[in-house]
Design a protein around this motif. Structure first.
Motif, PDB file in Angstrom:
ATOM      1  N   VAL A  25     -39.584  35.647  42.170  1.00  0.00           N
ATOM      2  CA  VAL A  25     -38.869  36.340  43.244  1.00  0.00           C
ATOM      3  C   VAL A  25     -38.910  37.844  43.016  1.00  0.00           C
ATOM      4  O   VAL A  25     -39.152  38.631  43.952  1.00  0.00           O
ATOM      5  CB  VAL A  25     -37.413  35.839  43.326  1.00  0.00           C
ATOM      6  N   SER A  26     -38.688  38.252  41.783  1.00  0.00           N
ATOM      7  CA  SER A  26     -38.718  39.667  41.452  1.00  0.00           C
ATOM      8  C   SER A  26     -40.088  40.270  41.742  1.00  0.00           C
ATOM      9  O   SER A  26     -40.201  41.365  42.307  1.00  0.00           O
ATOM     10  CB  SER A  26     -38.354  39.852  39.966  1.00  0.00           C
ATOM     11  N   ARG A  27     -41.130  39.538  41.349  1.00  0.00           N
ATOM     12  CA  ARG A  27     -42.500  40.004  41.603  1.00  0.00           C
ATOM     13  C   ARG A  27     -42.757  40.139  43.099  1.00  0.00           C
ATOM     14  O   ARG A  27     -43.298  41.147  43.575  1.00  0.00           O
ATOM     15  CB  ARG A  27     -43.481  39.002  40.986  1.00  0.00           C
ATOM     16  N   PHE A  28     -42.365  39.122  43.859  1.00  0.00           N
ATOM     17  CA  PHE A  28     -42.584  39.142  45.304  1.00  0.00           C
ATOM     18  C   PHE A  28     -41.870  40.336  45.948  1.00  0.00           C
ATOM     19  O   PHE A  28     -42.450  41.064  46.759  1.00  0.00           O
ATOM     20  CB  PHE A  28     -42.092  37.839  45.930  1.00  0.00           C
ATOM     21  N   HIS A  81     -56.770  45.444  45.710  1.00  0.00           N
ATOM     22  CA  HIS A  81     -56.016  44.247  46.063  1.00  0.00           C
ATOM     23  C   HIS A  81     -55.247  43.653  44.910  1.00  0.00           C
ATOM     24  O   HIS A  81     -54.504  42.725  45.107  1.00  0.00           O
ATOM     25  CB  HIS A  81     -56.958  43.212  46.634  1.00  0.00           C
ATOM     26  N   ALA A  82     -55.420  44.080  43.738  1.00  0.00           N
ATOM     27  CA  ALA A  82     -54.647  43.505  42.678  1.00  0.00           C
ATOM     28  C   ALA A  82     -53.409  44.316  42.474  1.00  0.00           C
ATOM     29  O   ALA A  82     -53.452  45.382  41.933  1.00  0.00           O
ATOM     30  CB  ALA A  82     -55.435  43.468  41.418  1.00  0.00           C
ATOM     31  N   PHE A 135     -49.671  39.176  45.536  1.00  0.00           N
ATOM     32  CA  PHE A 135     -50.538  39.398  46.679  1.00  0.00           C
ATOM     33  C   PHE A 135     -49.847  39.006  47.982  1.00  0.00           C
ATOM     34  O   PHE A 135     -49.960  39.706  48.992  1.00  0.00           O
ATOM     35  CB  PHE A 135     -51.829  38.594  46.520  1.00  0.00           C
ATOM     36  N   VAL A 136     -49.136  37.886  47.940  1.00  0.00           N
ATOM     37  CA  VAL A 136     -48.424  37.455  49.149  1.00  0.00           C
ATOM     38  C   VAL A 136     -47.352  38.484  49.519  1.00  0.00           C
ATOM     39  O   VAL A 136     -47.188  38.842  50.699  1.00  0.00           O
ATOM     40  CB  VAL A 136     -47.797  36.066  48.942  1.00  0.00           C
ATOM     41  N   GLY A 137     -46.625  38.972  48.517  1.00  0.00           N
ATOM     42  CA  GLY A 137     -45.616  39.992  48.780  1.00  0.00           C
ATOM     43  C   GLY A 137     -46.221  41.252  49.374  1.00  0.00           C
ATOM     44  O   GLY A 137     -45.669  41.836  50.326  1.00  0.00           O
ATOM     45  N   THR A 138     -47.353  41.693  48.833  1.00  0.00           N
ATOM     46  CA  THR A 138     -48.028  42.870  49.369  1.00  0.00           C
ATOM     47  C   THR A 138     -48.431  42.651  50.822  1.00  0.00           C
ATOM     48  O   THR A 138     -48.278  43.537  51.676  1.00  0.00           O
ATOM     49  CB  THR A 138     -49.281  43.188  48.532  1.00  0.00           C
ATOM     50  N   SER A 139     -48.959  41.469  51.112  1.00  0.00           N
ATOM     51  CA  SER A 139     -49.385  41.156  52.472  1.00  0.00           C
ATOM     52  C   SER A 139     -48.215  41.170  53.445  1.00  0.00           C
ATOM     53  O   SER A 139     -48.277  41.787  54.516  1.00  0.00           O
ATOM     54  CB  SER A 139     -50.054  39.780  52.478  1.00  0.00           C
ATOM     55  N   VAL A 140     -47.132  40.500  53.065  1.00  0.00           N
ATOM     56  CA  VAL A 140     -45.959  40.452  53.947  1.00  0.00           C
ATOM     57  C   VAL A 140     -45.365  41.848  54.125  1.00  0.00           C
ATOM     58  O   VAL A 140     -44.937  42.231  55.223  1.00  0.00           O
ATOM     59  CB  VAL A 140     -44.907  39.478  53.378  1.00  0.00           C
ATOM     60  N   SER A 154     -54.764  41.187  51.261  1.00  0.00           N
ATOM     61  CA  SER A 154     -53.888  40.735  50.178  1.00  0.00           C
ATOM     62  C   SER A 154     -53.772  39.211  50.150  1.00  0.00           C
ATOM     63  O   SER A 154     -53.780  38.599  49.081  1.00  0.00           O
ATOM     64  CB  SER A 154     -52.495  41.348  50.329  1.00  0.00           C
ATOM     65  N   LEU A 155     -53.671  38.590  51.325  1.00  0.00           N
ATOM     66  CA  LEU A 155     -53.596  37.130  51.378  1.00  0.00           C
ATOM     67  C   LEU A 155     -54.880  36.489  50.860  1.00  0.00           C
ATOM     68  O   LEU A 155     -54.844  35.526  50.081  1.00  0.00           O
ATOM     69  CB  LEU A 155     -53.323  36.670  52.813  1.00  0.00           C
ATOM     70  N   ILE A 156     -56.008  37.023  51.275  1.00  0.00           N
ATOM     71  CA  ILE A 156     -57.286  36.474  50.815  1.00  0.00           C
ATOM     72  C   ILE A 156     -57.430  36.660  49.317  1.00  0.00           C
ATOM     73  O   ILE A 156     -57.863  35.744  48.592  1.00  0.00           O
ATOM     74  CB  ILE A 156     -58.452  37.153  51.568  1.00  0.00           C
ATOM     75  N   ALA A 157     -57.061  37.841  48.830  1.00  0.00           N
ATOM     76  CA  ALA A 157     -57.127  38.082  47.384  1.00  0.00           C
ATOM     77  C   ALA A 157     -56.200  37.141  46.630  1.00  0.00           C
ATOM     78  O   ALA A 157     -56.530  36.650  45.545  1.00  0.00           O
ATOM     79  CB  ALA A 157     -56.766  39.539  47.082  1.00  0.00           C
ATOM     80  N   GLY A 158     -55.040  36.880  47.207  1.00  0.00           N
ATOM     81  CA  GLY A 158     -54.102  35.965  46.558  1.00  0.00           C
ATOM     82  C   GLY A 158     -54.643  34.544  46.480  1.00  0.00           C
ATOM     83  O   GLY A 158     -54.557  33.899  45.438  1.00  0.00           O
TER      84      GLY A 158
END
Length: 476
Positions: free
Chosen positions: A30-33, A146-147, A182-187, A339-343
């Protein structure tokens, strides 16, 4: 044939059998996201916001470089004090600094005030850029565009995750940690684009709309404070030792593809778990890198970090705006998709590395990505540029979680946070001149050459990694 659940690490993680471990892992996720959500929201607009405030291209480049230098001091203080003060306290304090930084960006237009807020709140290229800086000593990686990487606090989280699980589960836990980033970055990027477009339709000035995003940044940081505080004491360095989990039955069979981490003359080659994922607390001795190879790693990863700093996502957004007059909505949607694709590509990292080995996984995915980076400089249209960006995202960061597990195995647990912090400091120092150089290139009308320089240097990094470590048997 291994099941999909095993390939994705589900059985490895659930085999831990400790409720506190699963709970703390969830909170760290959660913290990472939340942190990457905040950075993903700010990344597309940071340079655009500074330019709208009236700062020149050269001044914006200097701003980003100075924040990187400030990150060096902050990283040293944070990573060297975290184990003594308490990891949870330090993570909570870092989240509070993030919240304060977002408020400062909302209220102020002063160069000095924004610079101070960016340093303390990790609003910097180290947070916005490409390779997981705290994750890899081999790089942010967090460094292709993307990382996700996030200053000194990822080093603490990686140390906590590595301690909470058994060696066999570590690579998979860190893989999902990266995926959540990556998901957090995308959102975050999608949220940023949506909010700004709605506010502009309602008649808001673009600078006022950008400032709202910094309030969102603060809100995410505030929730992160809570996630940090409620973690258990098992995440701290002095937590009781945890027994080693028994791997699933499917994974216990002999695998001829498994090779030793480092060749030890006169000794039998260790297994995969003993080599890449072994823990210093276990009876088996941990192989060490010779000093010469350690110095070589520091050099080539500093080269990679410098290359990454030339084109953080903030500058990529600026490049699309300058070259093609790209609307912000198109940029944020593309960043989100990337970001989603990278994730999702991360989900294959453990399986590929187990079959090809760490070095071939790193180099085999990285060189093609850098050829695409160079091609981005010569994209004839916005559509082709955005397509190349997506193609790059699909392969640029597949190796990040594998390298994180590699570092966690090499560094003793009692020194892990500090050593990861030192590695990040070296990479941050190497990164500092990059934004200034790109800022000058932009002022001269040559921002596209940042992509050429970045891709070329990264290919040199890959060739150096291949030449220096292919025969070191770093096979997973």
């Amino acid at each position: 044939m291994p099941s999909l659940a095993n390939e994705l690490g589900y059985h490895h993680i659930m085999a831990e059998g400790h409720a506190h471990a699963r709970r703390d892992i969830a909170l760290l996720y959660v913290s990472r996201f939340l942190r990457l959500f905040a950075f993903g929201a700010v990344a597309p607009i940071l340079v655009l916001h500074l330019r709208k405030l009236g700062f020149s291209d050269q001044l914006v480049g200097s701003f980003l470089s100075l924040t990187l230098l400030g990150d060096v001091l902050l990283s040293l203080v944070v990573t060297w004090s975290a184990d003594a003060i308490g990891r949870r306290r330090v993570l909570a304090a870092g989240a509070l600094l993030m919240a304060g930084s977002g408020i400062a960006f909302y209220l102020s237009s002063s160069f000095v005030a924004l610079l101070a807020a960016a340093v303390l709140g990790i609003v910097s290229p180290a947070a916005m850029r490409v390779r997981s800086s705290s994750f890899s000593a081999l790089p942010f990686s967090q460094a292709d565009a993307h990382a996700p990487t996030v200053g000194p606090f990822s080093a603490i989280e990686v140390g906590m995750l590595s301690q909470l699980v058994s060696p066999d589960a570590r690579v998979y836990v860190l893989m999902w940690y990266q995926v959540l980033g990556f998901v957090g970055t995308s959102v975050g990027a999608l949220t940023s684009g949506f909010i700004i477009s709605q506010l502009e339709k309602a008649g808001w000035h673009v600078v006022a709309a950008y400032r709202v995003i910094f309030l969102v940044y603060s809100l995410a940081a505030g929730i992160k404070v809570i996630a940090s505080v409620v973690m258990s004491t098992h995440a701290e360095l002095d937590a009781p030792a945890k027994p080693t989990a028994t791997p699933p039955a499917e994974e216990t069979s002999t695998d001829n593809e498994r090779q030793p981490l480092l060749a030890n003359q006169g000794q039998q080659a260790p297994s995969v778990a003993d080599a890449i994922l072994s823990s210093p607390e276990e009876p088996a001795p941990l192989p060490r890198l010779p000093l010469g190879k350690l110095i070589a790693l520091c050099f080539i990863f500093s080269l990679d970090a410098f290359a990454s700093s030339l084109i953080p996502n903030s500058f990529i957004a600026y490049y699309f705006r300058l070259s093609f007059n790209a609307p912000l909505s198109a940029i944020t949607r593309t960043f989100s998709a990337g970001s989603l694709i990278a994730g999702f590509s991360q989900l294959a990292a453990g399986s590929i590395a187990r079959r090809l080995g760490i070095i071939l996984t790193m180099v085999g995915t990285h060189i093609p990505a850098q050829l695409i980076t160079i091609a981005l400089a010569f994209a004839p249209s916005l559509a082709s540029g955005l397509t190349l960006y997506i193609a790059r995202a699909s392969i640029a960061s597949m190796d990040t979680s594998v390298r994180g597990a590699f570092l966690a195995a090499i560094i003793p647990a009692e020194s892990r946070t500090r050593f990861l912090g030192i590695i990040n400091v070296c990479k941050t120092l190497a990164s500092a001149p990059g934004p200034t150089l790109s800022g000058h290139l932009a002022s001269w009308g040559g921002l596209r050459w940042s992509f050429v320089i970045c891709g070329s240097l990264k290919i040199l990094y890959d060739l150096g990694l291949l030449a220096g470590f292919l025969k070191a048997k770093l096979e997973h």
